[in-house]
Each structure stands twice: as structure tokens, then as C-alpha cells.
Design a protein around this motif. Sequence first.
Motif, PDB file in Angstrom:
ATOM      1  N   LYS A  10       0.835  -1.205   0.000  1.00  0.00           N
ATOM      2  CA  LYS A  10       0.000   0.000   0.000  1.00  0.00           C
ATOM      3  C   LYS A  10       0.870   1.256   0.000  1.00  0.00           C
ATOM      4  CE  LYS A  10      -3.898   2.205   2.383  1.00  0.00           C
ATOM      5  NZ  LYS A  10      -3.333   3.563   2.417  1.00  0.00           N
ATOM      6  N   GLN A  11       1.912   1.273   0.816  1.00  0.00           N
ATOM      7  CA  GLN A  11       2.809   2.432   0.860  1.00  0.00           C
ATOM      8  C   GLN A  11       3.479   2.652  -0.491  1.00  0.00           C
ATOM      9  OE1 GLN A  11       5.112   1.114   4.331  1.00  0.00           O
ATOM     10  NE2 GLN A  11       4.645   3.082   5.300  1.00  0.00           N
ATOM     11  N   VAL A  12       3.942   1.572  -1.115  1.00  0.00           N
ATOM     12  CA  VAL A  12       4.595   1.679  -2.423  1.00  0.00           C
ATOM     13  C   VAL A  12       3.616   2.200  -3.463  1.00  0.00           C
ATOM     14  CG1 VAL A  12       5.673   0.370  -4.289  1.00  0.00           C
ATOM     15  CG2 VAL A  12       6.300  -0.101  -1.918  1.00  0.00           C
ATOM     16  N   HIS A  13       2.398   1.677  -3.421  1.00  0.00           N
ATOM     17  CA  HIS A  13       1.385   2.117  -4.385  1.00  0.00           C
ATOM     18  C   HIS A  13       1.127   3.614  -4.247  1.00  0.00           C
ATOM     19  CE1 HIS A  13      -2.181   2.055  -6.905  1.00  0.00           C
ATOM     20  NE2 HIS A  13      -2.844   2.653  -5.939  1.00  0.00           N
ATOM     21  N   GLU A  14       0.951   4.078  -3.002  1.00  0.00           N
ATOM     22  CA  GLU A  14       0.647   5.497  -2.781  1.00  0.00           C
ATOM     23  C   GLU A  14       1.846   6.382  -3.101  1.00  0.00           C
ATOM     24  OE1 GLU A  14      -2.186   6.786  -2.109  1.00  0.00           O
ATOM     25  OE2 GLU A  14      -3.327   4.972  -1.672  1.00  0.00           O
ATOM     26  N   PHE A  15       3.012   5.945  -2.685  1.00  0.00           N
ATOM     27  CA  PHE A  15       4.227   6.752  -2.839  1.00  0.00           C
ATOM     28  C   PHE A  15       4.712   6.788  -4.284  1.00  0.00           C
ATOM     29  CE2 PHE A  15       8.830   5.506  -3.161  1.00  0.00           C
ATOM     30  CZ  PHE A  15       9.396   6.761  -3.076  1.00  0.00           C
ATOM     31  N   TYR A  16       4.706   5.629  -4.948  1.00  0.00           N
ATOM     32  CA  TYR A  16       5.314   5.531  -6.271  1.00  0.00           C
ATOM     33  C   TYR A  16       4.278   5.588  -7.392  1.00  0.00           C
ATOM     34  CZ  TYR A  16       8.550   4.057  -9.920  1.00  0.00           C
ATOM     35  OH  TYR A  16       9.318   4.014 -11.056  1.00  0.00           O
ATOM     36  N   HIS A  17       3.305   4.697  -7.375  1.00  0.00           N
ATOM     37  CA  HIS A  17       2.378   4.603  -8.489  1.00  0.00           C
ATOM     38  C   HIS A  17       1.371   5.746  -8.532  1.00  0.00           C
ATOM     39  CE1 HIS A  17       3.694   0.292  -8.212  1.00  0.00           C
ATOM     40  NE2 HIS A  17       3.885   0.547  -9.487  1.00  0.00           N
ATOM     41  N   VAL A  18       0.999   6.281  -7.376  1.00  0.00           N
ATOM     42  CA  VAL A  18       0.017   7.370  -7.371  1.00  0.00           C
ATOM     43  C   VAL A  18       0.721   8.728  -7.363  1.00  0.00           C
ATOM     44  CG1 VAL A  18      -1.900   8.447  -6.152  1.00  0.00           C
ATOM     45  CG2 VAL A  18      -1.768   5.957  -6.300  1.00  0.00           C
ATOM     46  N   THR A  19       1.387   9.057  -6.262  1.00  0.00           N
ATOM     47  CA  THR A  19       1.984  10.387  -6.144  1.00  0.00           C
ATOM     48  C   THR A  19       3.048  10.629  -7.220  1.00  0.00           C
ATOM     49  OG1 THR A  19       1.596  10.324  -3.764  1.00  0.00           O
ATOM     50  CG2 THR A  19       3.111  12.009  -4.584  1.00  0.00           C
ATOM     51  N   SER A  20       3.988   9.706  -7.360  1.00  0.00           N
ATOM     52  CA  SER A  20       5.089   9.916  -8.306  1.00  0.00           C
ATOM     53  C   SER A  20       4.639   9.822  -9.757  1.00  0.00           C
ATOM     54  CB  SER A  20       6.206   8.903  -8.042  1.00  0.00           C
ATOM     55  OG  SER A  20       6.778   9.109  -6.769  1.00  0.00           O
ATOM     56  N   LYS A  21       3.805   8.831 -10.078  1.00  0.00           N
ATOM     57  CA  LYS A  21       3.474   8.572 -11.472  1.00  0.00           C
ATOM     58  C   LYS A  21       2.208   9.283 -11.950  1.00  0.00           C
ATOM     59  CE  LYS A  21       6.904   6.049 -12.788  1.00  0.00           C
ATOM     60  NZ  LYS A  21       7.825   6.583 -13.812  1.00  0.00           N
ATOM     61  N   GLU A  22       1.246   9.528 -11.064  1.00  0.00           N
ATOM     62  CA  GLU A  22       0.015  10.180 -11.508  1.00  0.00           C
ATOM     63  C   GLU A  22       0.039  11.694 -11.287  1.00  0.00           C
ATOM     64  OE1 GLU A  22      -3.774   8.474 -10.662  1.00  0.00           O
ATOM     65  OE2 GLU A  22      -2.968   6.441 -10.505  1.00  0.00           O
ATOM     66  N   ALA A  23       0.819  12.153 -10.319  1.00  0.00           N
ATOM     67  CA  ALA A  23       0.892  13.601 -10.054  1.00  0.00           C
ATOM     68  C   ALA A  23       2.192  14.200 -10.594  1.00  0.00           C
ATOM     69  CB  ALA A  23       0.757  13.875  -8.556  1.00  0.00           C
ATOM     70  N   PHE A  24       3.344  13.657 -10.184  1.00  0.00           N
ATOM     71  CA  PHE A  24       4.625  14.260 -10.569  1.00  0.00           C
ATOM     72  C   PHE A  24       4.991  14.004 -12.037  1.00  0.00           C
ATOM     73  CE2 PHE A  24       6.288  13.688  -5.950  1.00  0.00           C
ATOM     74  CZ  PHE A  24       5.490  14.720  -5.531  1.00  0.00           C
ATOM     75  N   TRP A  25       4.894  12.743 -12.465  1.00  0.00           N
ATOM     76  CA  TRP A  25       5.370  12.367 -13.802  1.00  0.00           C
ATOM     77  C   TRP A  25       4.751  13.204 -14.914  1.00  0.00           C
ATOM     78  CZ3 TRP A  25       9.318   9.352 -15.460  1.00  0.00           C
ATOM     79  CH2 TRP A  25       9.312   8.895 -16.769  1.00  0.00           C
ATOM     80  N   PRO A  26       3.421  13.361 -14.956  1.00  0.00           N
ATOM     81  CA  PRO A  26       2.845  14.164 -16.055  1.00  0.00           C
ATOM     82  C   PRO A  26       3.273  15.621 -16.010  1.00  0.00           C
ATOM     83  CG  PRO A  26       1.143  13.485 -14.495  1.00  0.00           C
ATOM     84  CD  PRO A  26       2.371  12.741 -14.128  1.00  0.00           C
ATOM     85  N   ILE A  27       3.453  16.177 -14.835  1.00  0.00           N
ATOM     86  CA  ILE A  27       3.875  17.583 -14.745  1.00  0.00           C
ATOM     87  C   ILE A  27       5.333  17.726 -15.186  1.00  0.00           C
ATOM     88  CG2 ILE A  27       4.309  19.488 -13.153  1.00  0.00           C
ATOM     89  CD1 ILE A  27       1.341  19.002 -13.945  1.00  0.00           C
ATOM     90  N   LEU A  28       6.191  16.823 -14.753  1.00  0.00           N
ATOM     91  CA  LEU A  28       7.601  16.882 -15.157  1.00  0.00           C
ATOM     92  C   LEU A  28       7.748  16.812 -16.668  1.00  0.00           C
ATOM     93  CD1 LEU A  28       9.167  14.575 -12.427  1.00  0.00           C
ATOM     94  CD2 LEU A  28       9.677  16.990 -12.759  1.00  0.00           C
ATOM     95  N   HIS A  29       6.848  16.089 -17.324  1.00  0.00           N
ATOM     96  CA  HIS A  29       6.913  15.925 -18.779  1.00  0.00           C
ATOM     97  C   HIS A  29       5.944  16.847 -19.508  1.00  0.00           C
ATOM     98  CE1 HIS A  29       8.930  12.290 -17.357  1.00  0.00           C
ATOM     99  NE2 HIS A  29       9.525  12.254 -18.532  1.00  0.00           N
ATOM    100  N   SER A  30       5.362  17.796 -18.770  1.00  0.00           N
ATOM    101  CA  SER A  30       4.488  18.839 -19.340  1.00  0.00           C
ATOM    102  C   SER A  30       3.206  18.281 -19.972  1.00  0.00           C
ATOM    103  CB  SER A  30       5.272  19.685 -20.365  1.00  0.00           C
ATOM    104  OG  SER A  30       6.374  20.313 -19.730  1.00  0.00           O
ATOM    105  N   PHE A  31       2.626  17.293 -19.308  1.00  0.00           N
ATOM    106  CA  PHE A  31       1.323  16.754 -19.711  1.00  0.00           C
ATOM    107  C   PHE A  31       0.299  17.124 -18.648  1.00  0.00           C
ATOM    108  CE2 PHE A  31       3.995  14.384 -22.507  1.00  0.00           C
ATOM    109  CZ  PHE A  31       3.195  14.025 -23.578  1.00  0.00           C
ATOM    110  N   LYS A  32      -0.062  18.388 -18.629  1.00  0.00           N
ATOM    111  CA  LYS A  32      -0.967  18.886 -17.598  1.00  0.00           C
ATOM    112  C   LYS A  32      -2.305  18.148 -17.607  1.00  0.00           C
ATOM    113  CE  LYS A  32      -0.718  23.333 -17.113  1.00  0.00           C
ATOM    114  NZ  LYS A  32      -0.932  24.795 -17.246  1.00  0.00           N
ATOM    115  N   ASP A  33      -2.748  17.739 -18.794  1.00  0.00           N
ATOM    116  CA  ASP A  33      -4.039  17.067 -18.883  1.00  0.00           C
ATOM    117  C   ASP A  33      -4.010  15.673 -18.261  1.00  0.00           C
ATOM    118  OD1 ASP A  33      -2.300  16.428 -21.048  1.00  0.00           O
ATOM    119  OD2 ASP A  33      -3.941  15.379 -22.025  1.00  0.00           O
TER     120      ASP A  33
END
Length: 495
Positions: free
Chosen positions: A87-110
Motif C-alpha cells: 500500500k505504501q509503495v502504491h501510494e508513494f510511487y504509483h500514485v503520487t510519483s506517477k500520476e501527479a509528478f510524472w505528467p507535470i515533469l513531462h508537461s502533460f498537464k491534462d
Amino acid sequence: MSSDLVIVYHRQPYEEVEENGKTVLRENKSPNGIVPTLKSFFGKVEHGAWVAWKLADDANNPGWDRQIEVEDSFGSYSVSRLPLTQKQVHEFYHVTSKEAFWPILHSFKDRYNYDPVDWPNFREVNWRFAEAAAAEAAQGALVWVHDYNLWLVPGYLRQMRPDVKIAFFHHTPFPAPDMFNVLPWRKEIVESLMACDSVGFHIPRYATNFAAVVQSLMDVEITKRDKVPEDLIAEGTALTERKVPAILGGPNRDVHLSVAPVGVDVDYIQTRARVDATAQRAEELLRDLGDRQLILSVGRTDYTKGGIEQLQSFERILEDHPEFRGKVQLMHVSVSANRGMAAYGEIQSAIEEAAGRINGRFGSLDWQPITLVSRAIPFKNLVAYYRAAAIAWITPLADGMNLVAKEFIASRVDGDGVLVLSEFAGAAVELEAAVATNPFSNRSMDVAICQALDMSEPERRDRMASMQRAVRQYDLSSWGRSVENLLPHNQKSAA
């Protein structure tokens, strides 16, 4: 034993495999892995440590040692393993890192998804990484933190251990303020990074963007700018900069911004490309192709990689240029890196649908335009495909660097081949001799691949020679040396 160098990275510095019912540790065999390069720094200090996470059913009672001593070809060093639940890995990596940070870092605001983020969990995981690093570090040690999913570690670590030197390296793009500041935690992240002594990036543009973000959120001056070296300026590409901020005068310390493009292990790849088995496999592929030209595309299944846009371009080419039908073969390798995530599943389905449509429209009994591969190809086999391909078609919509392009160049011990490269890949600023393309433009994409298909051999060889010089200059060891020279640390030779 305390350590003069502590590396903080989400991945463990080895591969765990089962042998005869026992878990054994094997050295990472990836030719371009950052891990071996990072471990090489342990030979420069009296003792080193590595902090990573390891999956556990119960974080309080993981059932394995939290700290181990490892001895391999790089020497002896400690590994602190943080037990994290699924659960911690899912929240930390798959949700926060990949769903929030990743698109912004790559300029995919949508693609940005703020709603499911568990920010307290992200803070907790980063705090635990910082605690482990603080416990490992000797007085005045260097703690080297890697990548965006550990953004808060420097700030926490500075609170715990004001004596240590802290460096951070971004392995992704870093966007401009209008994009980055979409994140509601922007100031907390930036304040943490400003607790570093040095923050590193692949190319000047990312350092420039970072400085602009910091200045949008804090009263900070750029106290030093450097001229960008000529070999990191590719005229006409989207990511080129002329000057780069070098020092930010922060409220508590000067923060140095370093630029060091990560590279590949050129010697390893060229040795691999020259072995008899590789050469024979490449010859077999060429015989099977006959008079057809192989176009090779290799990447992850990710919306940032532009796989669908590339297939659409290939479809237009076959429609508009009947002379290429039966004369070209596209091998499209798209490997899922995040199985089970809805966004990546959608991309994979769209790629499969597009490939099926194109093969259905243009294929015949003796020719299929596209070979779609959705599994990882062992590197020793991939090198043979690099050698056999007429063209490497690498067209991400956004990419921090892109090592596939550099692998292809290093593999071409015959001095031939064409690289078609997106101008939005960080590698584009080094590889001016690539055929640059804008993956957001249908015309640019179509013209670039046609230019590559029609290119004369002398031009191909001239371009490849130039790119091979660039890849040699900024190879994997060069990245390590550049960072080493820029970062403060306690070396054996300095003792």
C-alpha cells in the motif's frame, strides 16, 4: 560503520534472485544502468552506504535484515533497506510519483491527477529515507539523493544532519514555472531542494527551468551564470540554451546547479556489438530483410514516448508513398514499465489497435509492415537489431535524456545507420547530427522519416561519425566524473 558517501535511490543496488530456494544477490547487468556507475563512487571513499526500499508484508516486522553488508566488484558497502508495504509503495510511487509528478515533469498537464494523492504518506516515506541516510552518514559526509520521488529527503535530512553535504540529481526533465507550479506542494518541494549544496540536471534547459521555478516561489538571486558549451548546443532544436544558471544565492546557502548528461557504456556496447554471435545474428536479420529497410523503435509504453503518434506517421507514409510498401519494416518495441496502471494500459491498447489497423490495411501474405513487440528484449539480442536497422526512430513527446538513441549509435561499429530523434528528448542537444523531428507536427514527422529512408551512404556515415564522437564524449563514465568534480565529498585521495 559510518559512511563518507551515502547514496539514496529508490532501487536496490543489486538484483535479488531465487537459487535453490534461497535469495541471492547478483550485480546489476544492465549496460547503461545508473546503479553500477553510482556504486563505482564507493571506491573513492573509506566506506559507502546505499539506502533503498524493499517490499514487506509488515513494515514493523519485515522478516529480513534492514541493514546488510555487501561485497562485490565495487568493494564493501552497507545497504539500508526500508521496509515498505504494498500500500505504501502504491501510494508513494504509483500514485503520487506517477500520476501527479510524472505528467507535470513531462508537461502533460491534462494527465495530472491530484485527487488520489496521499501526501502524508509521501512525506512519511521521504522522512524514512532521510532518517536512514542520517543514520548512515559520517560527520561531514556527502549524501547523494536521486530523482523526483525523493524530493523531500534533502529538507528533512538538513534538519537532522546540518553537517552533511547534500547533492541531488534529477533523471527526468524539469519544467518551467507555469507547469511545475500546478503542483500544490510546489513550495515544500522547492524549499527541500534548496537545502542541497548541489542540484544536478541532464541538460542546461532543465537547470534554467529549475532556477525560474525557485525564483517564482522564493526571494533568490542567480549569482552566477555559465556559457553553455558548444557541444551542448544543437541549432534549431527545442531544448537548446546559450547560458545556464550555475549558482543560486539561497537564504541559507549557495546552491550549485550542475549539468551532466547521462550517457552509455560505449566500450561495453561496442564489445557486445563485435562478438561473433551478435554479428551473425545481425547478418541473419539482414538476409531475412532482403531489400527491405528495417526501422527500429524502442521505448516504454508511456504517453510521453509518442508511440501512437509514431505509428500514425508510419501509416501516413505508407498511404502517401506506395513505393515504400514492401520495402520497409517497422519493428516497434513498446515495453510496459508500470503494469496494472490504467493510463499505461490504455496506451498499450491504442498501440496494439493502431498496429493491427496498419497491418490490416497494407499487409500482404509475404509482408507485414509492423512487428509489434510488447516484452523486453535481452540487451545482447537488442544490439543485433541495432546493427541490422537502417534507421532508429526515437520520437518521444518529452524525455529527460533517452539512452536508446545513444545505445543505437554506440552499437553501430560499422559506422552506418540513421537516427531520427525528437527535438524534445534531452539527448537532442548533444546529437546535432541526428535527423531532428517535432513529434507534435505530422509534416515534420513524415518528412524526417522519408529523409532518413532516402539518405545517401556518405551522408549517413558523416552524421554517424559525428554522433559517435558526441556519445563517446558524454559517456556513462563522463557523467560520473562530471558529477564527482562538481560535488563536495570525502575522497580517499583527499584524506
